[in-house]
Design an enzyme around this catalytic site. Structure first.
Site, short mmCIF file in Angstrom:
data_model
loop_
_atom_site.label_atom_id
_atom_site.label_comp_id
_atom_site.label_asym_id
_atom_site.label_seq_id
_atom_site.Cartn_x
_atom_site.Cartn_y
_atom_site.Cartn_z
N LYS A 1 11.20 4.84 -4.90
CA LYS A 1 11.63 6.19 -5.25
C LYS A 1 12.63 6.68 -4.21
CE LYS A 1 8.82 9.93 -5.05
NZ LYS A 1 8.20 10.66 -6.13
N ASP B 1 -1.13 5.21 2.25
CA ASP B 1 -0.64 6.59 2.21
C ASP B 1 -1.03 7.29 3.50
OD1 ASP B 1 0.27 8.51 -0.44
OD2 ASP B 1 -0.26 9.54 1.42
N ASP C 1 6.37 5.08 -4.17
CA ASP C 1 6.61 6.43 -4.72
C ASP C 1 6.55 7.42 -3.56
OD1 ASP C 1 7.09 8.17 -6.86
OD2 ASP C 1 4.96 8.57 -7.17
N GLY D 1 -3.24 8.42 -6.56
CA GLY D 1 -3.70 7.17 -7.16
C GLY D 1 -3.32 6.91 -8.61
N TRP E 1 -0.39 5.76 -9.81
CA TRP E 1 0.27 4.45 -9.86
C TRP E 1 -0.75 3.34 -9.62
CZ3 TRP E 1 5.87 3.37 -7.90
CH2 TRP E 1 6.76 4.28 -8.47
#
Ligand code: SAM
Length: 198
Positions: free
Chosen positions: A151, A67, A111, A49, A51
């Site tokens: 990413k 996620d 990410d 968490g 970001w």
């Protein structure tokens, strides 16, 4: 000092970020001016968490997060536990968006990465698959003129990935950040000004 407990780890503890990754997005934000105040964003690979905290702070808006792992509650986060490579996740996302009156996102920030192995070919292959899923999802859920931050672990397919998806955006750039670990193949690809029809 443990490999994972570097200066960013201790800084994140002091500054109450859920992860050292927060500094990566803060650097991207300084360089590229995204996310922006007022944006409605989707974040992929959000746990634990860091970001999420940066995005909600900058945008001042709720952020949709996803996620595979669970995540501690972050104020302003609408968390969905799921795997973005699975079609059933897309249905769940669509339903949650519709229940909250959201049609598309201003930005999609990923990410996401599976556990790295240290083998650059394997890490590149798994990153490539996740990045393809992020971009396909963006093709469905990003608004015109929106942006993507993704990413990526570099390898043979990076150039093709960058140029193929870059055709749909006015601006595309590869960047590295100082909080990435030394010697890492990790890069962030920034796409801005989406043109769905390209
Ligand atoms: N940005 C996070 C932060 O600031 O705290 C750190 C993200 S961590 C480096 C990468 C995350 O990507 C992991 O939590 C992992 O579970 C998630 N992930 C990897 N593959 C995924 C997938 N296919 N769908 C959803 N999440 C995924």
């Amino acid at each position: 000092m443990s490999e994972h407990r570097d200066k960013y780890y201790y800084r994140a503890k002091r500054e109450r970020f859920n992860s050292r990754a927060a500094y990566k997005l803060l650097e991207i934000s300084r360089k590229f001016g995204i996310p922006r105040e007022g944006d409605h964003d989707l974040e992929i690979g959000s746990s634990p968490g860091g970001w999420t905290q940066v995005i909600t702070e900058i945008t001042g808006q709720e952020v949709f997060c996803v996620d595979k792992n669970s995540m501690k509650k972050v104020p302003g986060a609408i968390f969905l536990r799921g795997d973005i490579t699975r079609p059933e996740f897309l249905d769940e996302l669509r339903e949650t968006m519709s229940s909250r009156g959201v049609q598309s996102f201003d930005g999609i920030l990923s990410d996401a990465m599976s556990q790295t192995t240290g083998n650059t070919s394997i890490d590149h292959a798994s990153s490539y698959l996740i990045c393809q899923s992020v971009m396909s999802l963006s093709a469905d859920f990003l608004r015109e003129h929106g942006y993507v931050v993704v990413k990526h672990f570099q390898g043979d397919l990076t150039k093709t990935f960058f140029s193929e998806w870059g055709k749909r955006f006015t601006f595309s750039k590869i960047t590295t950040v100082s909080a990435s670990r030394k010697g890492s193949k990790e890069i962030y690809i920034i796409f801005k000004d989406y043109h769905p029809q390209n």
